[in-house]
Design a protein around this motif. Structure first.
Motif, PDB file in Angstrom:
ATOM      1  N   ARG A 224       6.826  10.216   4.428  1.00 20.77           N
ATOM      2  CA  ARG A 224       6.499   9.071   5.011  1.00 20.77           C
ATOM      3  C   ARG A 224       5.155   8.555   4.910  1.00 20.77           C
ATOM      4  O   ARG A 224       4.173   9.335   4.951  1.00 20.77           O
ATOM      5  N   ILE A 225       4.836   7.281   4.318  1.00 17.83           N
ATOM      6  CA  ILE A 225       3.523   6.670   3.980  1.00 17.83           C
ATOM      7  C   ILE A 225       3.289   5.564   4.591  1.00 17.83           C
ATOM      8  O   ILE A 225       4.179   4.775   4.843  1.00 17.83           O
ATOM      9  N   ASN A 226       2.084   5.474   5.100  1.00 19.88           N
ATOM     10  CA  ASN A 226       1.345   4.334   5.730  1.00 19.88           C
ATOM     11  C   ASN A 226       0.509   3.945   4.869  1.00 19.88           C
ATOM     12  O   ASN A 226      -0.292   4.633   4.468  1.00 19.88           O
ATOM     13  N   LEU A 227       0.605   2.691   4.418  1.00 22.13           N
ATOM     14  CA  LEU A 227      -0.328   1.933   3.539  1.00 22.13           C
ATOM     15  C   LEU A 227      -1.396   1.052   4.460  1.00 22.13           C
ATOM     16  O   LEU A 227      -0.855   0.258   5.398  1.00 22.13           O
ATOM     17  N   LEU A 228      -2.531   1.376   4.195  1.00 21.06           N
ATOM     18  CA  LEU A 228      -3.779   0.507   4.843  1.00 21.06           C
ATOM     19  C   LEU A 228      -4.415  -0.349   3.548  1.00 21.06           C
ATOM     20  O   LEU A 228      -4.976   0.639   2.745  1.00 21.06           O
ATOM     21  N   SER A 229      -4.442  -1.549   3.631  1.00 18.50           N
ATOM     22  CA  SER A 229      -5.012  -2.099   2.288  1.00 18.50           C
ATOM     23  C   SER A 229      -6.214  -3.043   2.742  1.00 18.50           C
ATOM     24  O   SER A 229      -5.944  -3.564   3.919  1.00 18.50           O
ATOM     25  N   HIS A 230      -6.890  -3.515   1.743  1.00 22.03           N
ATOM     26  CA  HIS A 230      -7.889  -4.417   2.026  1.00 22.03           C
ATOM     27  C   HIS A 230      -8.017  -5.425   0.494  1.00 22.03           C
ATOM     28  O   HIS A 230      -8.218  -4.709  -0.276  1.00 22.03           O
ATOM     29  N   ASP A 231      -7.998  -6.732   0.795  1.00 22.20           N
ATOM     30  CA  ASP A 231      -8.260  -7.481  -0.337  1.00 22.20           C
ATOM     31  C   ASP A 231      -7.489  -7.459  -1.505  1.00 22.20           C
ATOM     32  O   ASP A 231      -6.471  -7.742  -1.639  1.00 22.20           O
ATOM     33  N   TYR A 232      -8.045  -6.852  -2.775  1.00 24.54           N
ATOM     34  CA  TYR A 232      -7.262  -6.439  -4.029  1.00 24.54           C
ATOM     35  C   TYR A 232      -6.049  -5.663  -3.676  1.00 24.54           C
ATOM     36  O   TYR A 232      -4.947  -5.716  -4.164  1.00 24.54           O
ATOM     37  N   GLY A 233      -6.536  -4.857  -2.797  1.00 23.74           N
ATOM     38  CA  GLY A 233      -5.522  -3.630  -2.500  1.00 23.74           C
ATOM     39  C   GLY A 233      -4.422  -4.376  -1.756  1.00 23.74           C
ATOM     40  O   GLY A 233      -2.882  -3.589  -1.690  1.00 23.74           O
TER      41      GLY A 233
ATOM     42  N   SER B 185       0.201  16.750  13.333  1.00 22.46           N
ATOM     43  CA  SER B 185       0.755  15.367  13.058  1.00 22.46           C
ATOM     44  C   SER B 185       1.271  15.609  11.233  1.00 22.46           C
ATOM     45  O   SER B 185       0.646  16.304  10.472  1.00 22.46           O
ATOM     46  N   SER B 186       2.333  14.993  11.083  1.00 19.80           N
ATOM     47  CA  SER B 186       2.863  14.711   9.876  1.00 19.80           C
ATOM     48  C   SER B 186       2.523  13.767   8.978  1.00 19.80           C
ATOM     49  O   SER B 186       3.001  13.089   7.782  1.00 19.80           O
ATOM     50  N   ASP B 187       1.879  12.776   9.624  1.00 13.87           N
ATOM     51  CA  ASP B 187       1.706  11.165   9.235  1.00 13.87           C
ATOM     52  C   ASP B 187       0.676  11.376   7.949  1.00 13.87           C
ATOM     53  O   ASP B 187      -0.206  12.110   8.207  1.00 13.87           O
ATOM     54  N   ILE B 188       0.753  10.557   7.023  1.00 14.54           N
ATOM     55  CA  ILE B 188      -0.069  10.200   5.804  1.00 14.54           C
ATOM     56  C   ILE B 188      -0.396   8.982   5.592  1.00 14.54           C
ATOM     57  O   ILE B 188       0.435   7.883   5.846  1.00 14.54           O
ATOM     58  N   VAL B 189      -1.666   8.725   5.537  1.00 11.78           N
ATOM     59  CA  VAL B 189      -2.127   7.289   5.253  1.00 11.78           C
ATOM     60  C   VAL B 189      -2.610   7.286   3.924  1.00 11.78           C
ATOM     61  O   VAL B 189      -3.428   8.142   3.568  1.00 11.78           O
ATOM     62  N   VAL B 190      -2.355   6.139   3.149  1.00 16.71           N
ATOM     63  CA  VAL B 190      -2.889   5.953   2.022  1.00 16.71           C
ATOM     64  C   VAL B 190      -3.592   4.687   2.103  1.00 16.71           C
ATOM     65  O   VAL B 190      -3.077   3.678   2.257  1.00 16.71           O
ATOM     66  N   LEU B 191      -5.047   4.551   1.409  1.00 15.84           N
ATOM     67  CA  LEU B 191      -5.857   3.529   1.786  1.00 15.84           C
ATOM     68  C   LEU B 191      -5.935   2.907   0.395  1.00 15.84           C
ATOM     69  O   LEU B 191      -6.410   3.504  -0.738  1.00 15.84           O
ATOM     70  N   LEU B 192      -5.772   1.610   0.261  1.00 14.37           N
ATOM     71  CA  LEU B 192      -6.063   0.947  -0.909  1.00 14.37           C
ATOM     72  C   LEU B 192      -7.277  -0.155  -0.935  1.00 14.37           C
ATOM     73  O   LEU B 192      -7.268  -1.199  -0.103  1.00 14.37           O
ATOM     74  N   HIS B 193      -8.389  -0.002  -1.571  1.00 23.18           N
ATOM     75  CA  HIS B 193      -9.561  -0.808  -1.569  1.00 23.18           C
ATOM     76  C   HIS B 193      -9.182  -2.077  -2.120  1.00 23.18           C
ATOM     77  O   HIS B 193      -8.349  -2.459  -2.721  1.00 23.18           O
ATOM     78  N   GLY B 194     -10.455  -2.926  -2.154  1.00 30.11           N
ATOM     79  CA  GLY B 194     -10.606  -4.250  -2.364  1.00 30.11           C
ATOM     80  C   GLY B 194     -11.386  -4.483  -3.699  1.00 30.11           C
ATOM     81  O   GLY B 194     -11.822  -3.538  -4.331  1.00 30.11           O
ATOM     82  N   PHE B 195     -11.724  -5.987  -4.262  1.00 30.10           N
ATOM     83  CA  PHE B 195     -12.430  -6.059  -5.243  1.00 30.10           C
ATOM     84  C   PHE B 195     -13.647  -6.489  -4.686  1.00 30.10           C
ATOM     85  O   PHE B 195     -13.704  -7.447  -3.768  1.00 30.10           O
ATOM     86  N   PRO B 196     -15.079  -6.241  -5.167  1.00 28.11           N
ATOM     87  CA  PRO B 196     -15.118  -5.406  -6.553  1.00 28.11           C
ATOM     88  C   PRO B 196     -15.481  -4.384  -6.220  1.00 28.11           C
ATOM     89  O   PRO B 196     -16.611  -3.681  -6.624  1.00 28.11           O
ATOM     90  N   THR B 197     -14.851  -3.308  -5.316  1.00 28.04           N
ATOM     91  CA  THR B 197     -15.758  -2.053  -4.602  1.00 28.04           C
ATOM     92  C   THR B 197     -14.736  -1.045  -5.325  1.00 28.04           C
ATOM     93  O   THR B 197     -14.566  -0.760  -6.318  1.00 28.04           O
ATOM     94  N   SER B 198     -14.549  -0.071  -4.062  1.00 30.64           N
ATOM     95  CA  SER B 198     -14.136   1.447  -4.418  1.00 30.64           C
ATOM     96  C   SER B 198     -13.636   2.054  -3.140  1.00 30.64           C
ATOM     97  O   SER B 198     -13.684   1.532  -2.153  1.00 30.64           O
ATOM     98  N   SER B 199     -12.979   2.942  -3.189  1.00 33.44           N
ATOM     99  CA  SER B 199     -12.357   3.927  -2.163  1.00 33.44           C
ATOM    100  C   SER B 199     -13.717   4.149  -1.201  1.00 33.44           C
ATOM    101  O   SER B 199     -13.314   4.291   0.117  1.00 33.44           O
ATOM    102  N   TYR B 200     -14.851   4.282  -1.461  1.00 32.26           N
ATOM    103  CA  TYR B 200     -16.105   4.141  -0.457  1.00 32.26           C
ATOM    104  C   TYR B 200     -16.064   2.942   0.443  1.00 32.26           C
ATOM    105  O   TYR B 200     -16.678   3.243   1.570  1.00 32.26           O
ATOM    106  N   ASP B 201     -14.871   2.041   0.325  1.00 30.00           N
ATOM    107  CA  ASP B 201     -15.181   1.075   1.271  1.00 30.00           C
ATOM    108  C   ASP B 201     -14.427   1.669   2.590  1.00 30.00           C
ATOM    109  O   ASP B 201     -14.872   1.221   3.942  1.00 30.00           O
TER     110      ASP B 201
END
Length: 291
Positions: free
Chosen positions: A131-140, A59-75
């Protein structure tokens, strides 16, 4: 009466001094492992924590994860392994002021700066034109909306010529519409692990200023969603008190009829990736695999 307040003050000053010098709590083994598996890059002399895992072969797909408030990438920890089985690379960062990233004070925290930091991370990793896929939550979600706004011209060129990066955007527990409940404050969740976030009494310089920024720049950020031809998807938990059901979902579908939606089980609330990682992951992969 004056003597009473004086006694309270004399007692409060040393207690405050002790509180301010209490060392931070020890990290749990899980958080120590999370940190040791990550790295740092420099943004304007500030250290930004991120994780970058290689995953699926072929696979060549990339996903970038954007966390919420008030947490961190550990979400994203509970779905991390599942994502690596689908994506070539899985990347997440701690926004400035969160998690293991630096927490300068005073500092004028803004969604615009956080979006620039994400762009800086992609350049640092040599992915600015991938190519970028964004997966986000809340603040992100708001950071993702700003990134989407910045990407509108090249994304239009992409769908016309196929020569520039593509962005697939999936939003989880989104905050798009001021006045619909997102300013009730952060939701308490037994699944959330909050550590290292900046607390600053000067609101105008604190991370919480993003609330006013959402109101001020509503047209810019909601407009980015309404104007884009990028595929959009929402993963929604009906029990979320920040985005109340069914009002939020009805408004979302009215404003963004082109977006697809996954509604999770009735008991899922504001942190679906932690409360129902299997359901969340399946909903996301079904969306991604439809392209």
């Amino acid at each position: 009466m004056k003597e009473w307040w004086l006694q309270v003050g004399l007692l409060g000053v040393p207690l405050l001094a002790v509180y301010l010098h209490i060392p931070p709590p020890q990290l749990s083994p899980a958080l120590r492992s999370w940190k040791s598996s990550g790295s740092f890059f420099t943004y304007k002399d500030l250290n930004i924590f991120y994780r970058d895992s290689s995953g699926a072969v072929g696979s060549s797909d990339i996903v970038v994860l954007l966390h919420g408030f008030p947490t961190s990438s550990y979400d994203w920890s509970k779905i991390w392994e599942g994502l690596t089985q689908r994506f070539h690379r899985v990347i997440a960062l701690d926004f400035l002021g969160f998690g293991f990233s630096d927490k300068p004070r005073p500092h004028g925290y803004s969604i615009f700066e956080q979006a620039t930091i994400v762009e800086g991370l992609l350049r640092h990793l040599g992915l600015r034109h991938q190519r970028i896929n964004l997966l986000s939550h809340d603040y992100g979600d708001t950071v993702a909306q700003e990134l989407l706004h910045r990407s509108l011209p090249p994304l239009l060129a992409l769908f016309l010529s196929g020569s520039l990066p593509q962005l697939l955007l999936c939003l989880s527990k989104s905050h798009f519409f001021p006045g619909l409940g997102q300013f009730l404050g952060p939701t308490r969740s037994p699944h959330r692990q909050n550590f290292g976030i900046l607390h600053n009494n000067n609101f105008s310089f604190s991370i919480l200023q993003y609330i006013n920024q959402r109101k001020k720049h509503r047209e810019r950020w909601v407009g980015a969603l309404m104007s884009t031809s990028v595929p959009l998807h929402l993963i929604y938990g009906p029990l979320d008190p920040v985005n109340p059901h069914p009002e939020f979902l009805q408004l979302y579908k009215k404003v963004l009829p082109m977006s697809t939606v996954s509604v999770l089980d009735d008991h899922i609330s504001h942190y679906p990736q932690l409360e129902d990682p299997t359901g969340f992951l399946n909903a996301y992969l079904n969306f991604i695999n439809s392209f």
